[in-house]
Design an enzyme around this catalytic site. Structure first.
Site, PDB file in Angstrom:
ATOM      1  N   ARG A  91       0.844  -1.213   0.000  1.00 36.16           N
ATOM      2  CA  ARG A  91       0.000   0.000   0.000  1.00 36.16           C
ATOM      3  C   ARG A  91       0.870   1.250   0.000  1.00 36.16           C
ATOM      4  O   ARG A  91       0.554   2.250  -0.659  1.00 36.16           O
ATOM      5  CB  ARG A  91      -0.941  -0.016   1.206  1.00 36.16           C
ATOM      6  N   GLN A 122      -8.228  10.727   8.726  1.00 35.44           N
ATOM      7  CA  GLN A 122      -8.171   9.297   9.060  1.00 35.44           C
ATOM      8  C   GLN A 122      -7.196   8.583   8.128  1.00 35.44           C
ATOM      9  O   GLN A 122      -6.893   7.417   8.307  1.00 35.44           O
ATOM     10  CB  GLN A 122      -9.554   8.659   8.915  1.00 35.44           C
ATOM     11  N   ASP A 125      -1.997   8.247   4.121  1.00 31.60           N
ATOM     12  CA  ASP A 125      -1.241   8.353   2.865  1.00 31.60           C
ATOM     13  C   ASP A 125      -0.342   9.591   2.773  1.00 31.60           C
ATOM     14  O   ASP A 125       0.480   9.689   1.857  1.00 31.60           O
ATOM     15  CB  ASP A 125      -2.214   8.304   1.656  1.00 31.60           C
ATOM     16  N   HIS A 140      -5.092   8.272  12.485  1.00 30.01           N
ATOM     17  CA  HIS A 140      -4.818   6.829  12.380  1.00 30.01           C
ATOM     18  C   HIS A 140      -3.386   6.535  11.974  1.00 30.01           C
ATOM     19  O   HIS A 140      -3.090   5.449  11.471  1.00 30.01           O
ATOM     20  CB  HIS A 140      -5.796   6.190  11.379  1.00 30.01           C
ATOM     21  N   CYS A 148       8.765  -0.081  16.442  1.00 31.67           N
ATOM     22  CA  CYS A 148       9.026  -1.370  17.071  1.00 31.67           C
ATOM     23  C   CYS A 148       7.749  -1.856  17.751  1.00 31.67           C
ATOM     24  O   CYS A 148       7.121  -1.107  18.505  1.00 31.67           O
ATOM     25  CB  CYS A 148      10.151  -1.210  18.113  1.00 31.67           C
ATOM     26  N   CYS A 168      13.720  -4.579  14.992  1.00 29.99           N
ATOM     27  CA  CYS A 168      14.124  -3.326  15.619  1.00 29.99           C
ATOM     28  C   CYS A 168      15.628  -3.384  15.903  1.00 29.99           C
ATOM     29  O   CYS A 168      16.098  -4.342  16.556  1.00 29.99           O
ATOM     30  CB  CYS A 168      13.359  -3.143  16.929  1.00 29.99           C
ATOM     31  N   CYS A 171      16.077  -3.485  19.989  1.00 31.50           N
ATOM     32  CA  CYS A 171      15.729  -4.615  20.884  1.00 31.50           C
ATOM     33  C   CYS A 171      15.499  -5.921  20.131  1.00 31.50           C
ATOM     34  O   CYS A 171      15.261  -6.963  20.726  1.00 31.50           O
ATOM     35  CB  CYS A 171      14.460  -4.268  21.674  1.00 31.50           C
TER      36      CYS A 171
HETATM   37  C1  BV8 Z   1     -10.584   2.668  19.349  1.00 29.58           C
HETATM   38  C2  BV8 Z   1      -5.990   1.460   9.836  1.00 29.58           C
HETATM   39  C3  BV8 Z   1     -10.650   2.137  21.683  1.00 29.58           C
HETATM   40  C4  BV8 Z   1      -5.029   2.258   9.059  1.00 29.58           C
HETATM   41  C5  BV8 Z   1      -8.272   1.943  10.403  1.00 29.58           C
HETATM   42  C6  BV8 Z   1     -17.220   3.486  19.602  1.00 29.58           C
HETATM   43  C7  BV8 Z   1     -16.214   4.243  20.168  1.00 29.58           C
HETATM   44  C8  BV8 Z   1     -14.887   3.879  20.004  1.00 29.58           C
HETATM   45  C9  BV8 Z   1     -14.547   2.747  19.255  1.00 29.58           C
HETATM   46  C10 BV8 Z   1     -15.555   1.998  18.700  1.00 29.58           C
HETATM   47  C11 BV8 Z   1     -16.868   2.350  18.881  1.00 29.58           C
HETATM   48  N1  BV8 Z   1     -17.611   1.436  18.232  1.00 29.58           N
HETATM   49  C12 BV8 Z   1     -16.802   0.528  17.653  1.00 29.58           C
HETATM   50  C13 BV8 Z   1     -15.545   0.832  17.922  1.00 29.58           C
HETATM   51  C14 BV8 Z   1     -14.391   0.083  17.466  1.00 29.58           C
HETATM   52  C15 BV8 Z   1     -13.844   0.579  16.134  1.00 29.58           C
HETATM   53  C16 BV8 Z   1     -14.895   1.061  15.172  1.00 29.58           C
HETATM   54  O1  BV8 Z   1     -15.160   2.261  15.067  1.00 29.58           O
HETATM   55  N2  BV8 Z   1     -15.474   0.152  14.428  1.00 29.58           N
HETATM   56  C17 BV8 Z   1     -16.466   0.514  13.437  1.00 29.58           C
HETATM   57  C18 BV8 Z   1     -16.149  -0.182  12.116  1.00 29.58           C
HETATM   58  C19 BV8 Z   1     -17.830   0.155  13.981  1.00 29.58           C
HETATM   59  N3  BV8 Z   1     -12.898   1.650  16.395  1.00 29.58           N
HETATM   60  C20 BV8 Z   1     -11.659   1.337  16.745  1.00 29.58           C
HETATM   61  O2  BV8 Z   1     -11.276   0.195  16.926  1.00 29.58           O
HETATM   62  C21 BV8 Z   1     -10.688   2.494  16.925  1.00 29.58           C
HETATM   63  N4  BV8 Z   1     -10.018   2.294  18.193  1.00 29.58           N
HETATM   64  O3  BV8 Z   1     -11.575   3.321  19.400  1.00 29.58           O
HETATM   65  O4  BV8 Z   1      -9.923   2.152  20.477  1.00 29.58           O
HETATM   66  C22 BV8 Z   1     -11.703   1.058  21.587  1.00 29.58           C
HETATM   67  C23 BV8 Z   1     -11.378  -0.178  21.064  1.00 29.58           C
HETATM   68  C24 BV8 Z   1     -12.365  -1.173  20.982  1.00 29.58           C
HETATM   69  C25 BV8 Z   1     -13.669  -0.909  21.390  1.00 29.58           C
HETATM   70  C26 BV8 Z   1     -13.988   0.356  21.895  1.00 29.58           C
HETATM   71  C27 BV8 Z   1     -13.002   1.343  21.999  1.00 29.58           C
HETATM   72  C28 BV8 Z   1      -9.604   2.474  15.847  1.00 29.58           C
HETATM   73  C29 BV8 Z   1     -10.167   2.869  14.522  1.00 29.58           C
HETATM   74  C30 BV8 Z   1      -9.044   2.956  13.461  1.00 29.58           C
HETATM   75  C31 BV8 Z   1      -8.955   1.677  12.726  1.00 29.58           C
HETATM   76  N5  BV8 Z   1      -7.972   1.774  11.632  1.00 29.58           N
HETATM   77  N6  BV8 Z   1      -7.346   1.851   9.464  1.00 29.58           N
HETATM   78  C32 BV8 Z   1      -5.153   1.820   7.623  1.00 29.58           C
HETATM   79  O5  BV8 Z   1      -4.769   0.663   7.325  1.00 29.58           O
HETATM   80  O6  BV8 Z   1      -5.579   2.659   6.817  1.00 29.58           O
HETATM   81  S1  BV8 Z   1      -9.864   2.304  10.011  1.00 29.58           S
HETATM   82  C33 BV8 Z   1     -10.110   2.707   8.402  1.00 29.58           C
HETATM   83  O7  BV8 Z   1     -11.425   3.277   8.401  1.00 29.58           O
HETATM   84  C34 BV8 Z   1      -9.212   3.785   7.855  1.00 29.58           C
HETATM   85  O8  BV8 Z   1      -8.419   4.456   8.803  1.00 29.58           O
HETATM   86  C35 BV8 Z   1     -10.240   4.752   7.283  1.00 29.58           C
HETATM   87  O9  BV8 Z   1      -9.762   6.016   7.135  1.00 29.58           O
HETATM   88  C36 BV8 Z   1     -11.283   4.659   8.313  1.00 29.58           C
HETATM   89  C37 BV8 Z   1     -12.616   5.272   7.983  1.00 29.58           C
HETATM   90  O10 BV8 Z   1     -13.005   4.797   6.709  1.00 29.58           O
HETATM   91  P1  BV8 Z   1     -13.248   5.897   5.578  1.00 29.58           P
HETATM   92  O11 BV8 Z   1     -12.006   6.684   5.435  1.00 29.58           O
HETATM   93  O12 BV8 Z   1     -14.479   6.642   5.896  1.00 29.58           O
HETATM   94  O13 BV8 Z   1     -13.397   5.002   4.295  1.00 29.58           O
HETATM   95  P2  BV8 Z   1     -14.724   4.288   3.763  1.00 29.58           P
HETATM   96  O14 BV8 Z   1     -14.332   3.402   2.636  1.00 29.58           O
HETATM   97  O15 BV8 Z   1     -15.476   3.723   4.916  1.00 29.58           O
HETATM   98  O16 BV8 Z   1     -15.617   5.493   3.183  1.00 29.58           O
HETATM   99  C38 BV8 Z   1     -15.122   6.278   2.113  1.00 29.58           C
HETATM  100  C39 BV8 Z   1     -16.244   7.243   1.734  1.00 29.58           C
HETATM  101  O17 BV8 Z   1     -15.759   8.102   0.712  1.00 29.58           O
HETATM  102  C40 BV8 Z   1     -17.464   6.542   1.167  1.00 29.58           C
HETATM  103  O18 BV8 Z   1     -18.614   6.965   1.872  1.00 29.58           O
HETATM  104  C41 BV8 Z   1     -17.521   6.985  -0.297  1.00 29.58           C
HETATM  105  O19 BV8 Z   1     -18.837   7.202  -0.745  1.00 29.58           O
HETATM  106  C42 BV8 Z   1     -16.752   8.278  -0.274  1.00 29.58           C
HETATM  107  N7  BV8 Z   1     -16.065   8.604  -1.525  1.00 29.58           N
HETATM  108  C43 BV8 Z   1     -15.426   7.765  -2.374  1.00 29.58           C
HETATM  109  N8  BV8 Z   1     -14.872   8.482  -3.377  1.00 29.58           N
HETATM  110  C44 BV8 Z   1     -15.149   9.790  -3.136  1.00 29.58           C
HETATM  111  C45 BV8 Z   1     -15.911   9.880  -1.956  1.00 29.58           C
HETATM  112  N9  BV8 Z   1     -16.351  11.029  -1.455  1.00 29.58           N
HETATM  113  C46 BV8 Z   1     -16.037  12.156  -2.133  1.00 29.58           C
HETATM  114  N10 BV8 Z   1     -15.316  12.168  -3.267  1.00 29.58           N
HETATM  115  C47 BV8 Z   1     -14.870  11.008  -3.804  1.00 29.58           C
HETATM  116  N11 BV8 Z   1     -14.163  11.048  -4.948  1.00 29.58           N
END
Ligand code: BV8
Length: 266
Positions: A91, A122, A125, A140, A148, A168, A171
């Protein structure tokens, strides 16, 4: 600046079949020109026009082909560190091969008109920075940094070996990408800065995000609760659409430059 009461839907949802030029409500142009601080949440959708896939929508979205549990969780990494490391290397190579698009540049251009512009991204890149945005809060992490797994320290060089992930140098623990996986807390400082920007800004945008991943998805709600106007630019409706004062459905790479041109004609 004050918007309608939280949850009021005085919004305009402009379907994607927009006219050649999007027409923006007067209140938005006025607020944009007058704003001293603009906060902008972005997701993978703002990078699609650069060639980077999204996660959940469309045919080639990442989570359709790759299971979150295997590729974006600690357990998945521990089960198969090499698979996860290789996926992020692939990626990163792709992200380094593309350029920021007009949507990124339009957000960077907003800074030229006097307002402080906080980008709460979020995305991992680095395209906002490459487009010239000066305040980018990485919620993120960033794919260009590795750390590490054991010590959490950033590591920018490591001995060239065939081993993947590399070790690392300090370590000997395995390296991992400096990104936030599901189940992991976001970086404290980044989240606190983003929440402060959402509380203090005069105008809040949510761009290119499905608004389902928390706690990032809560940021527009922080602004809306303070009666700050929230504007959405996304290809499709999201859970935020009914809360936004205006929601524009269309490509960010077209709508954002049109918005900047409408607010600050040459
Ligand atoms: C956490 C890794 C404590 C990096 C990612 C409530 C509160 C807190 C947490 C939670 C909660 N409920 C559930 C949770 C857990 C979870 C969560 O939110 N799950 C969801 C799925 C229900 N959250 C977590 O785990 C977070 N940690 O809170 O820790 C905790 C832990 C457990 C339980 C409770 C608390 C960590 C979240 C981060 C995860 N890492 N990625 C990587 O590899 O990239 S997430 C991933 O999703 C990316 O970071 C991404 O940015 C992010 C959001 O997605 P989007 O960017 O919105 O992308 P998506 O495809 O979904 O949508 C794109 C949109 O663009 C579409 O709507 C499309 O129509 C539109 N689009 C497309 N082209 C265009 C466009 N719009 C305009 N123009 C265009 N041209």
């Amino acid at each position: 600046m004050m918007g309608p009461p939280f949850g009021a839907t005085a919004k305009r949802v402009c379907p994607w079949g927009l006219a050649a030029m999007t027409s923006f409500p007067t209140w938005l142009i006025e607020q944009l020109r007058a704003a001293r601080h603009i906060a902008i949440l972005t997701g993978s959708g703002i990078s699609t026009e650069s060639g980077i896939p999204t996660f959940r929508d469309g045919q080639n979205s990442l989570w359709k082909d790759f299971d979150i549990r295997d590729y974006a969780s600690v357990d998945g990494y521990l089960r198969n560190p090499q698979r996860v490391w290789d996926w992020y290397v692939e990626r990163r190579v792709q992200m380094d091969s593309v350029e920021p698009n007009p949507g990124h540049f339009a957000l960077a251009q907003m800074e030229q008109h006097g307002a402080r512009v906080s980008i709460l991204t979020q995305n991992i890149d680095g395209l906002h920075q490459r487009a010239g945005s000066s305040e980018v809060i990485e919620l993120h992490g960033n794919i260009h940094r590795s750390r590490c797994y054991r010590e959490h320290t950033l590591v920018d060089t490591w001995p060239e070996t065939a081993e993947r992930p590399p070790r690392c140098p300090d370590c000997g623990g395995p390296l991992r990408p400096d990104v936030v996986w599901f189940g992991e807390m976001l970086p404290d400082e980044a989240l606190a800065a983003a929440e402060r920007a959402a509380r203090e800004c005069d105008l809040f945008f949510s761009i290119g995000t499905s608004a389902v991943v928390y706690p990032a998805a809560a940021l527009p709600l922080v602004a809306a609760r303070r009666r700050t106007s929230v504007v959405e630019v996304n290809l499709e409706e999201t859970p935020l659409t009914d809360i936004a004062r205006s929601s524009f459905q269309g490509p960010a790479g077209r709508i954002l430059p049109e918005l900047v041109a409408a607010a600050w004609p040459e």
